[in-house]
Every structure is written in C-alpha cells, then in structure tokens.
Design a protein around this motif. Structure first.
Motif, short mmCIF file in Angstrom:
data_model
loop_
_atom_site.label_atom_id
_atom_site.label_comp_id
_atom_site.label_asym_id
_atom_site.label_seq_id
_atom_site.Cartn_x
_atom_site.Cartn_y
_atom_site.Cartn_z
N PRO A 137 0.80 -1.23 0.00
CA PRO A 137 0.00 0.00 0.00
C PRO A 137 0.83 1.28 0.00
O PRO A 137 0.33 2.33 -0.37
CB PRO A 137 -0.82 -0.12 1.29
N LEU A 138 2.11 1.20 0.40
CA LEU A 138 2.96 2.39 0.41
C LEU A 138 3.38 2.81 -0.99
O LEU A 138 3.62 3.99 -1.25
CB LEU A 138 4.22 2.14 1.25
N TRP A 139 3.49 1.85 -1.90
CA TRP A 139 4.05 2.18 -3.21
C TRP A 139 3.20 1.76 -4.40
O TRP A 139 3.48 2.18 -5.53
CB TRP A 139 5.46 1.58 -3.36
N ALA A 140 2.17 0.98 -4.20
CA ALA A 140 1.32 0.54 -5.31
C ALA A 140 0.09 1.41 -5.43
O ALA A 140 -0.57 1.70 -4.44
CB ALA A 140 0.91 -0.92 -5.11
N ARG A 141 -0.22 1.82 -6.63
CA ARG A 141 -1.44 2.59 -6.87
C ARG A 141 -2.50 1.70 -7.50
O ARG A 141 -3.11 2.01 -8.51
CB ARG A 141 -1.12 3.78 -7.79
N ARG A 142 -2.66 0.57 -6.87
CA ARG A 142 -3.65 -0.41 -7.29
C ARG A 142 -4.27 -1.01 -6.03
O ARG A 142 -3.70 -0.92 -4.94
CB ARG A 142 -3.02 -1.52 -8.13
N PRO A 143 -5.45 -1.63 -6.15
CA PRO A 143 -6.01 -2.33 -4.99
C PRO A 143 -5.04 -3.40 -4.47
O PRO A 143 -4.37 -4.06 -5.25
CB PRO A 143 -7.29 -2.98 -5.54
N VAL A 144 -4.98 -3.54 -3.16
CA VAL A 144 -4.09 -4.51 -2.52
C VAL A 144 -4.91 -5.46 -1.65
O VAL A 144 -5.74 -5.02 -0.85
CB VAL A 144 -3.02 -3.82 -1.65
N VAL A 145 -4.70 -6.75 -1.83
CA VAL A 145 -5.29 -7.78 -0.98
C VAL A 145 -4.15 -8.38 -0.16
O VAL A 145 -3.10 -8.73 -0.71
CB VAL A 145 -5.97 -8.88 -1.81
N ARG A 146 -4.34 -8.47 1.14
CA ARG A 146 -3.30 -9.03 2.01
C ARG A 146 -3.62 -10.49 2.31
O ARG A 146 -4.66 -10.81 2.88
CB ARG A 146 -3.20 -8.24 3.30
N LEU A 147 -2.72 -11.39 1.91
CA LEU A 147 -2.88 -12.83 2.13
C LEU A 147 -1.96 -13.26 3.27
O LEU A 147 -0.75 -13.07 3.21
CB LEU A 147 -2.55 -13.60 0.85
N ILE A 148 -2.55 -13.83 4.32
CA ILE A 148 -1.79 -14.28 5.49
C ILE A 148 -2.14 -15.74 5.79
O ILE A 148 -3.31 -16.09 5.92
CB ILE A 148 -2.12 -13.42 6.73
N HIS A 149 -1.12 -16.57 5.88
CA HIS A 149 -1.35 -17.97 6.22
C HIS A 149 -1.49 -18.16 7.73
O HIS A 149 -2.37 -18.89 8.18
CB HIS A 149 -0.22 -18.84 5.67
N HIS A 150 -0.64 -17.51 8.50
CA HIS A 150 -0.79 -17.57 9.95
C HIS A 150 -0.02 -16.43 10.59
O HIS A 150 0.87 -15.83 9.97
CB HIS A 150 -0.35 -18.92 10.53
N VAL A 151 -0.36 -16.13 11.81
CA VAL A 151 0.32 -15.10 12.58
C VAL A 151 1.56 -15.73 13.22
O VAL A 151 1.50 -16.84 13.75
CB VAL A 151 -0.62 -14.52 13.66
N HIS A 152 2.68 -15.02 13.18
CA HIS A 152 3.96 -15.59 13.60
C HIS A 152 4.33 -15.28 15.05
O HIS A 152 5.50 -15.34 15.42
CB HIS A 152 5.07 -15.09 12.67
N ARG A 153 3.36 -14.97 15.85
CA ARG A 153 3.59 -14.56 17.24
C ARG A 153 4.61 -15.45 17.96
O ARG A 153 5.58 -14.96 18.55
CB ARG A 153 2.26 -14.59 18.00
N GLU A 154 4.42 -16.76 17.91
CA GLU A 154 5.29 -17.68 18.64
C GLU A 154 6.61 -17.95 17.91
O GLU A 154 7.58 -18.41 18.53
CB GLU A 154 4.58 -19.02 18.87
N GLN A 155 6.66 -17.69 16.61
CA GLN A 155 7.81 -18.09 15.84
C GLN A 155 8.96 -17.08 15.87
O GLN A 155 10.12 -17.46 15.72
CB GLN A 155 7.40 -18.34 14.39
N TRP A 156 8.65 -15.81 16.04
CA TRP A 156 9.71 -14.80 16.02
C TRP A 156 10.85 -15.13 16.99
O TRP A 156 12.02 -15.14 16.60
CB TRP A 156 9.14 -13.42 16.33
#
Length: 398
Positions: A117-136
């Motif tokens: 969204p910072l650099w694209a002037r097109r619609p953006v869909v965010r695809l997330i498989h899982h949250v990495h809370r425990e993995q970091w």
C-alpha cells in the motif's frame, strides 16, 4: 458493494519464494495453485518472488502463470517495489509493454509484508497464512524478534487497514481479530488437497512414522525424534522418515545421535512427488509437530493417502486440517503428543478407521473451489466493504 477490479484482469502476487525454491513450502504451493486457477478463469497472473539458482529470472509455468524472480531472501521486498515503480515508467519486467502492469496486487505476508500500500497505486489484498507470534523468538535473536512482531502485529495492521484480507483458516482469522483486523474484512479461502501421483506402495509391515516439511526450528522435528526415542522399547522395529531439507538439519542429526536413534531415522532430504506419494502410503502415522501452521497442507496430503496425523491443538489451522478423533489426533502438550503417537501405533483398528476418514476429509478440499472463491473475492462479489475512516481514500475501486 465494492469491486476490486474489473475482471478478468491481471493479478500480481508478491511472495518471498516460489515452489521451485529449495526453501519453498505450503505457502508457495497455495499461491501458485490459486494463481493457476485464476488463469483458468480468464485472469492473467504474475508471481514476483526471490531469485534462486534452481530457476530462471523470468518464465511462464505450465499453468500459464508468469514468474518474475528478482532479489534474494531479504532484498526481494525492495526489488518488488523497485520493479513495480519502474514498470509505471515503462521499464523493467513489470512494464505495461511486457504485460506486467497489474490491476490488483496480492501481498503475501510470511511474517514480513511487502508494504505494497505504500508504493502501489492499485487495490491490494493481504494474504496471510498464519500469525507468527510464537515463531519470532524461535528463529531470531530477542531484539530482532521484537521488531518482527511489532511490524506484523502493529505497523502492518495499520498500513493494511483499508485492504481486504484473505487467510487459509478460521483459526488465523480469529487471531487476526485479536490484532485489530475486523473479521468481516477477512475472508477464509481453504487450501485444496494436492493430488498425489498414483503409487503401488503398500503400508509398511513395520511401524513407520513420517514427518514432511522444511527443516527449520518452528517445525519442531525434535518432537518427532523424541517420540521415536520414547517408543523404541515398545516398538523395537519403529522407524521415522524425515522428508525435507533446510538449514536446521545438522542440529536434528546431532539430536538423533544424542538420543541414540540414528539407525532408526532416515533423513531423506528433498523428495519428488512420486516419492512423497509412496512414503505417505507406506507410513502408519504422519507427524506434524509444528509450533504454528496456517493450515497444514501435509496433513491433508497424508490424509489423501489414508494416513492419519498427530498434531498440536494450539498450532493454528492444523485444528481444522485434522478432525480430532476422526482423521487424526490433536495433542495439548509434548507428553500428550507422545502418548497419542503411541496410541495410534498400537491401535490398529483405530488407525485404519481414521485413515479412511482422513481420505474422505482430504477429498473435500479442492483447488478448483479455492480458486473460485479467490476469484469471487477479487471481483468484489463477496466479502463486505472494509472499514474506512472519514476523509481517507479507499484502496478499493468502485
């Protein structure tokens, strides 16, 4: 109702890897299979990912998906932005004259986002498989883990607040809600079950366990090794095949030696689809001891071979890939995990019945359904309009 893009259009997927990358995994399979389904429905699809030695910088795969590979493990994010911006000037691999200008971008966030969204002037869909809370903290030093978690849980949530979200399980959608992503802004598109090649392999005459996936710390293959060590007195013929490769392999080999199970563990490395099919068909039980999975593609792959899986209940989407007590077993902690592996290895009838149900469950997930759902989301036919504050522009096109 808003529409992301007039369809059929051009969809640009941004993902750190592709399936030909030696470190590719389930996320890459998902992206490329969904992209292929979109192509079959009249879209054009391009995947931008990191370069590697196993594939050319630019190619079109057998499904008609164009792959553009630039940058490396850490620089692919910068290269994506630079190539997109160069394309706006008619330069580089994403230039309009080369068919590279997209109508919509799918920003695949494997912990770190592309910040589209910072650099694209097109619609953006965010695809997330899982949250990495425990993995970091498992894969990074404490200071770096804190930065990674801040980016994922705070910065990215704010940056993508006007974008549609797609995830692969209800578990991830619930976890995203705890970070401030409205559930109605996030659609679930399940994985399909990859079709395995036909095989003549039969169930092994001796107890055989298999774990399949990248060899990295958060996959916790150590739990599978300790299960073998704990069960050798009960099952002297027990064997484990570790299929996959990764930088954590030397540590795992050292642990196998410490546990005195080297002769019982086969580190198979990379396996072809044919080898995978034979391995899953011959195994008694598949093990998925991962700390977190968005879905658990290897679970349904094992299920398609009639092999039940043991996984952890709190490991995200695996609780949907495994129907506890029917297609496999979910454990609450490591001791419980070992107990459930022991139970399935000893109870032949239970294991066979679960294998039958696992096969039926796996067959209910198809890539055609996943592609159709994803296409409908891009068309704006489904998923409510994202929350938008007064005075803010929308990333969606009316």
């Amino acid at each position: 109702m808003q529409r992301c893009v007039d369809v059929p259009g051009h969809v640009l997927f941004l993902n750190w890897r592709d399936t030909r990358n030696p470190e590719g995994g389930g996320s890459e399979v998902y992206v490329e299979r969904v992209a292929a389904e979109l192509v079959a429905r009249g879209f054009r699809a391009t995947l931008f990912c990191a370069a590697h030695t196993q594939a050319p910088a630019d190619e079109v795969n057998g499904a008609g998906v164009r792959l553009v590979r630039r940058g490396g493990r850490h620089t692919v994010y910068l290269w994506a932005a630079l190539c997109y911006l160069a394309g706006a000037l008619g330069l580089g691999p994403l230039a309009a004259r080369r068919g590279g200008r997209p109508d919509v971008l799918v920003d695949v966030c494997n912990g770190l986002p592309f910040l589209a969204p910072l650099w694209a002037r097109r619609p953006v869909v965010r695809l997330i498989h899982h949250v990495h809370r425990e993995q970091w903290p498992v894969v990074l030093p404490q200071w770096a883990a804190r930065i990674g978690w801040w980016v994922e849980s705070s910065l990215a949530v704010r940056l993508y607040r006007r974008c549609r979200y797609v995830t692969v399980s209800e578990a991830t959608r619930r976890e995203l809600a705890t970070l401030g992503v409205p559930p109605e802004q996030c659609a679930v598109v399940y994985n399909g079950t990859p079709g395995l090649p036909r095989t003549d392999a039969e169930r092994s005459p001796f107890p055989l366990l298999v774990t399949l996936g990248r060899l990295v710390p958060h996959k916790r293959v150590e739990v599978a090794l300790r299960a073998v060590a704990a069960l050798t007195d009960d099952l002297p013929q027990l064997r484990l095949v570790v299929a996959g490769q990764g930088w954590w392999e030397p540590h795992l080999r050292e642990l196998a030696a410490e546990l005195d199970i080297t002769e019982r563990v086969d580190f198979r490395g990379f396996v072809t689809e044919e080898e995978k099919a034979a391995l899953l068909a011959s195994a008694w039980v598949a093990l998925t001891p991962s700390l977190k999975e968005g879905w658990g593609l290897t679970i349904v792959e094992a299920g398609s071979a009639g092999t039940p899986t043991v996984a952890f209940r709190e490991a995200g989407g695996v609780a949907e890939a495994v129907v506890d007590g029917r297609t496999g077993l979910l454990a609450d902690d490591i001791d419980d995990y070992l107990a459930k592996v022991r139970l399935l290895l000893h109870e032949d009838e239970m294991r066979r019945e679960m294998g039958v149900e696992a096969r039926e469950h796996a067959a209910s997930f198809t890539w055609q359904a996943a592609g159709g759902r994803f296409a409908a989301l891009l068309e704006g036919a489904e998923s409510p309009r994202p929350v938008q504050r007064r005075g803010e522009p929308s990333y969606l096109v009316p």
